[in-house]
Design a protein around this motif. Structure first.
Motif, PDB file in Angstrom:
ATOM      1  N   THR A  20       0.000   9.680   4.693  1.00 50.12           N
ATOM      2  CA  THR A  20      -1.008  10.370   3.889  1.00 50.12           C
ATOM      3  C   THR A  20      -0.334  11.116   2.745  1.00 50.12           C
ATOM      4  O   THR A  20       0.743  11.696   2.918  1.00 50.12           O
ATOM      5  CB  THR A  20      -1.793  11.373   4.759  1.00 50.12           C
ATOM      6  OG1 THR A  20      -2.396  10.669   5.851  1.00 50.12           O
ATOM      7  CG2 THR A  20      -2.874  12.058   3.953  1.00 50.12           C
ATOM      8  N   VAL A  21      -0.956  11.098   1.590  1.00 52.27           N
ATOM      9  CA  VAL A  21      -0.418  11.817   0.436  1.00 52.27           C
ATOM     10  C   VAL A  21      -0.513  13.319   0.681  1.00 52.27           C
ATOM     11  O   VAL A  21      -1.577  13.849   1.003  1.00 52.27           O
ATOM     12  CB  VAL A  21      -1.182  11.446  -0.845  1.00 52.27           C
ATOM     13  CG1 VAL A  21      -0.718  12.307  -2.019  1.00 52.27           C
ATOM     14  CG2 VAL A  21      -1.003   9.967  -1.163  1.00 52.27           C
ATOM     15  N   LYS A  22       0.630  13.990   0.510  1.00 56.65           N
ATOM     16  CA  LYS A  22       0.677  15.453   0.584  1.00 56.65           C
ATOM     17  C   LYS A  22       0.527  16.050  -0.806  1.00 56.65           C
ATOM     18  O   LYS A  22      -0.257  16.983  -1.016  1.00 56.65           O
ATOM     19  CB  LYS A  22       1.990  15.895   1.215  1.00 56.65           C
ATOM     20  CG  LYS A  22       2.117  17.389   1.425  1.00 56.65           C
ATOM     21  CD  LYS A  22       3.420  17.716   2.149  1.00 56.65           C
ATOM     22  CE  LYS A  22       3.567  19.212   2.395  1.00 56.65           C
ATOM     23  NZ  LYS A  22       4.830  19.510   3.132  1.00 56.65           N
ATOM     24  N   LEU A  55       5.151  -1.337   0.467  1.00 57.79           N
ATOM     25  CA  LEU A  55       3.942  -0.519   0.414  1.00 57.79           C
ATOM     26  C   LEU A  55       2.722  -1.417   0.543  1.00 57.79           C
ATOM     27  O   LEU A  55       2.633  -2.458  -0.121  1.00 57.79           O
ATOM     28  CB  LEU A  55       3.870   0.257  -0.897  1.00 57.79           C
ATOM     29  CG  LEU A  55       5.046   1.176  -1.229  1.00 57.79           C
ATOM     30  CD1 LEU A  55       4.720   1.980  -2.480  1.00 57.79           C
ATOM     31  CD2 LEU A  55       5.405   2.080  -0.069  1.00 57.79           C
ATOM     32  N   CYS A  56       1.794  -1.010   1.391  1.00 55.93           N
ATOM     33  CA  CYS A  56       0.505  -1.693   1.522  1.00 55.93           C
ATOM     34  C   CYS A  56      -0.520  -0.803   0.835  1.00 55.93           C
ATOM     35  O   CYS A  56      -0.878   0.272   1.341  1.00 55.93           O
ATOM     36  CB  CYS A  56       0.187  -1.889   2.999  1.00 55.93           C
ATOM     37  SG  CYS A  56      -1.262  -2.936   3.303  1.00 55.93           S
ATOM     38  N   LEU A  57      -0.955  -1.237  -0.342  1.00 54.59           N
ATOM     39  CA  LEU A  57      -1.705  -0.399  -1.269  1.00 54.59           C
ATOM     40  C   LEU A  57      -3.208  -0.655  -1.149  1.00 54.59           C
ATOM     41  O   LEU A  57      -3.690  -1.730  -1.541  1.00 54.59           O
ATOM     42  CB  LEU A  57      -1.247  -0.678  -2.699  1.00 54.59           C
ATOM     43  CG  LEU A  57       0.239  -0.387  -2.968  1.00 54.59           C
ATOM     44  CD1 LEU A  57       0.813  -1.388  -3.958  1.00 54.59           C
ATOM     45  CD2 LEU A  57       0.411   1.037  -3.460  1.00 54.59           C
ATOM     46  N   PRO A  58      -3.963   0.295  -0.609  1.00 51.56           N
ATOM     47  CA  PRO A  58      -5.408   0.086  -0.462  1.00 51.56           C
ATOM     48  C   PRO A  58      -6.077  -0.218  -1.807  1.00 51.56           C
ATOM     49  O   PRO A  58      -5.794   0.430  -2.817  1.00 51.56           O
ATOM     50  CB  PRO A  58      -5.908   1.418   0.109  1.00 51.56           C
ATOM     51  CG  PRO A  58      -4.702   2.025   0.757  1.00 51.56           C
ATOM     52  CD  PRO A  58      -3.540   1.611  -0.092  1.00 51.56           C
ATOM     53  N   ASP A  63     -10.747   2.385   2.502  1.00 50.58           N
ATOM     54  CA  ASP A  63     -10.388   3.747   2.899  1.00 50.58           C
ATOM     55  C   ASP A  63      -8.977   3.829   3.464  1.00 50.58           C
ATOM     56  O   ASP A  63      -8.372   4.907   3.495  1.00 50.58           O
ATOM     57  CB  ASP A  63     -11.385   4.273   3.944  1.00 50.58           C
ATOM     58  CG  ASP A  63     -12.784   4.426   3.380  1.00 50.58           C
ATOM     59  OD1 ASP A  63     -12.902   4.698   2.169  1.00 50.58           O
ATOM     60  OD2 ASP A  63     -13.750   4.258   4.140  1.00 50.58           O
ATOM     61  N   ALA A  64      -8.448   2.717   3.928  1.00 53.52           N
ATOM     62  CA  ALA A  64      -7.109   2.658   4.504  1.00 53.52           C
ATOM     63  C   ALA A  64      -6.507   1.300   4.161  1.00 53.52           C
ATOM     64  O   ALA A  64      -7.234   0.347   3.842  1.00 53.52           O
ATOM     65  CB  ALA A  64      -7.173   2.852   6.015  1.00 53.52           C
ATOM     66  N   PRO A  65      -5.184   1.187   4.192  1.00 51.96           N
ATOM     67  CA  PRO A  65      -4.563  -0.096   3.892  1.00 51.96           C
ATOM     68  C   PRO A  65      -4.958  -1.172   4.904  1.00 51.96           C
ATOM     69  O   PRO A  65      -5.085  -0.892   6.099  1.00 51.96           O
ATOM     70  CB  PRO A  65      -3.068   0.209   3.956  1.00 51.96           C
ATOM     71  CG  PRO A  65      -2.958   1.438   4.806  1.00 51.96           C
ATOM     72  CD  PRO A  65      -4.191   2.227   4.522  1.00 51.96           C
ATOM     73  N   VAL A  66      -5.149  -2.366   4.414  1.00 52.06           N
ATOM     74  CA  VAL A  66      -5.449  -3.515   5.267  1.00 52.06           C
ATOM     75  C   VAL A  66      -4.226  -4.419   5.262  1.00 52.06           C
ATOM     76  O   VAL A  66      -3.938  -5.089   4.264  1.00 52.06           O
ATOM     77  CB  VAL A  66      -6.688  -4.282   4.765  1.00 52.06           C
ATOM     78  CG1 VAL A  66      -6.950  -5.502   5.650  1.00 52.06           C
ATOM     79  CG2 VAL A  66      -7.904  -3.364   4.723  1.00 52.06           C
ATOM     80  N   TRP A  67      -3.484  -4.403   6.369  1.00 58.29           N
ATOM     81  CA  TRP A  67      -2.250  -5.181   6.439  1.00 58.29           C
ATOM     82  C   TRP A  67      -2.567  -6.673   6.468  1.00 58.29           C
ATOM     83  O   TRP A  67      -3.515  -7.096   7.131  1.00 58.29           O
ATOM     84  CB  TRP A  67      -1.452  -4.809   7.684  1.00 58.29           C
ATOM     85  CG  TRP A  67      -0.914  -3.419   7.674  1.00 58.29           C
ATOM     86  CD1 TRP A  67      -1.470  -2.320   8.268  1.00 58.29           C
ATOM     87  CD2 TRP A  67       0.290  -2.971   7.045  1.00 58.29           C
ATOM     88  NE1 TRP A  67      -0.686  -1.209   8.037  1.00 58.29           N
ATOM     89  CE2 TRP A  67       0.404  -1.574   7.294  1.00 58.29           C
ATOM     90  CE3 TRP A  67       1.282  -3.599   6.299  1.00 58.29           C
ATOM     91  CZ2 TRP A  67       1.467  -0.817   6.824  1.00 58.29           C
ATOM     92  CZ3 TRP A  67       2.348  -2.846   5.822  1.00 58.29           C
ATOM     93  CH2 TRP A  67       2.432  -1.477   6.079  1.00 58.29           C
ATOM     94  N   GLY A 122      -4.495  13.557   0.772  1.00 59.58           N
ATOM     95  CA  GLY A 122      -5.414  12.911   1.701  1.00 59.58           C
ATOM     96  C   GLY A 122      -5.512  11.415   1.535  1.00 59.58           C
ATOM     97  O   GLY A 122      -5.983  10.719   2.447  1.00 59.58           O
ATOM     98  N   THR A 123      -5.085  10.884   0.373  1.00 56.48           N
ATOM     99  CA  THR A 123      -5.074   9.442   0.163  1.00 56.48           C
ATOM    100  C   THR A 123      -4.101   8.791   1.143  1.00 56.48           C
ATOM    101  O   THR A 123      -3.034   9.328   1.417  1.00 56.48           O
ATOM    102  CB  THR A 123      -4.654   9.113  -1.282  1.00 56.48           C
ATOM    103  OG1 THR A 123      -5.517   9.797  -2.197  1.00 56.48           O
ATOM    104  CG2 THR A 123      -4.722   7.617  -1.552  1.00 56.48           C
TER     105      THR A 123
END
Length: 270
Positions: A20-22, A55-58, A63-67, A122-123
């Motif tokens: 999660t991005v801080k 990196l798995c970039l949504p 809402d979340a990365p899809v591997w 939160g990203t």
């Protein structure tokens, strides 16, 4: 006793992590620094300054990365689109503070640029690897680090990690004075910034001319080169064939090639 000028390849457990991005901040107009955190960072290892994580970039709407499907991942349901994958260098890892820092060079539109430009606390982001590390013993007399914007994360990390007072020369191309970075380092650093329009980033001439004009220091030095693929190949050829530098003391990698997505190629053969 460690062999002088030893190079070691270290393998790591390959894990997929959801982070999660801080924080997200602009280092320069075209460089975004993202600090990630999360419980999945436990056990993360990055032993080499130019390691690569996937990196798995949504995508927009995810809402979340899809591997993507693979040997260790199930097939995706019909109609599900996998998030795009890109290679990036871990700029800094703080195991105690559970933080992973990544720097994104913002260029033409693409999944990494789009994600980093919109990143906010939160990203989420998927991170896999690094699969392994290329570790170079810090006992050379001097270092030369060459690259463009895409090489700056590895260059900055290397400068932070090298021993105090060792001579280091950095030659880097950026779009202008506003893109120059300050590095925290105890080395004896000489930085040569070369300005050229971002539209000319694939032109090898600025870096080739700068390196051709450089007098290499005395002693045994290690050279690291990364950036546009054809430029990297030409620089390595010049340093090995025209300057006579020991080919085993050069590491060169193409981080991108115009018109190719997700490109990476090493040039350390013979």
């Amino acid at each position: 006793m460690t062999e002088r000028h030893a190079v070691a390849r270290v393998r790591h457990e390959l894990r997929r992590r959801l982070l999660t991005v801080k924080t997200a901040e602009r280092l320069t107009p075209q460089m975004v620094r993202v600090t990630l955190t999360g419980a999945d960072l436990a056990g993360f290892v990055s032993a080499g300054y130019d390691d690569h994580v996937k990196l798995c970039l949504p995508l927009a709407g995810q809402d979340a990365p899809v591997w993507p499907a693979g040997p260790d991942a199930p097939a995706l349901p019909d109609g599900t689109v996998a998030s795009p994958m890109r290679d990036f260098t871990p700029r800094r890892h703080d195991a105690e503070g559970s933080e992973l820092v990544l720097d994104f060079a913002i260029h033409e539109a693409g999944p990494a640029t789009e994600w980093a430009s919109a990143a906010a606390p939160g990203t989420t982001l998927g991170v896999a690897g690094p699969r392994g590390s290329f570790v170079v013993t810090d006992d050379f007399d001097w270092y030369l680090l060459i690259g463009d914007e895409t090489a700056l994360p590895a260059i900055g990390r290397r400068l932070e990690e090298l021993r105090a007072d060792v001579p280091v020369i950095v030659i880097a191309t950026v779009a202008g004075a506003q893109e120059e970075q300050s590095f925290e380092t105890a080395t004896a650093l000489e930085t040569r910034w070369i300005h050229r329009p971002l539209a000319s980033a694939s032109d090898p001439a600025p870096l080739l001319d700068a390196v051709a004009a450089l007098t290499l220091p005395e002693g045994e030095g290690y050279i690291w080169i990364a950036g546009e693929n054809d430029t990297v190949k030409l620089l390595r050829k010049h340093l090995v064939e025209e300057r006579g530098h020991n080919r085993t003391w050069i590491k060169a990698a193409g981080y991108w090639r115009k018109g190719s997505a997700g490109f990476h190629e090493n040039h350390n053969e013979g």
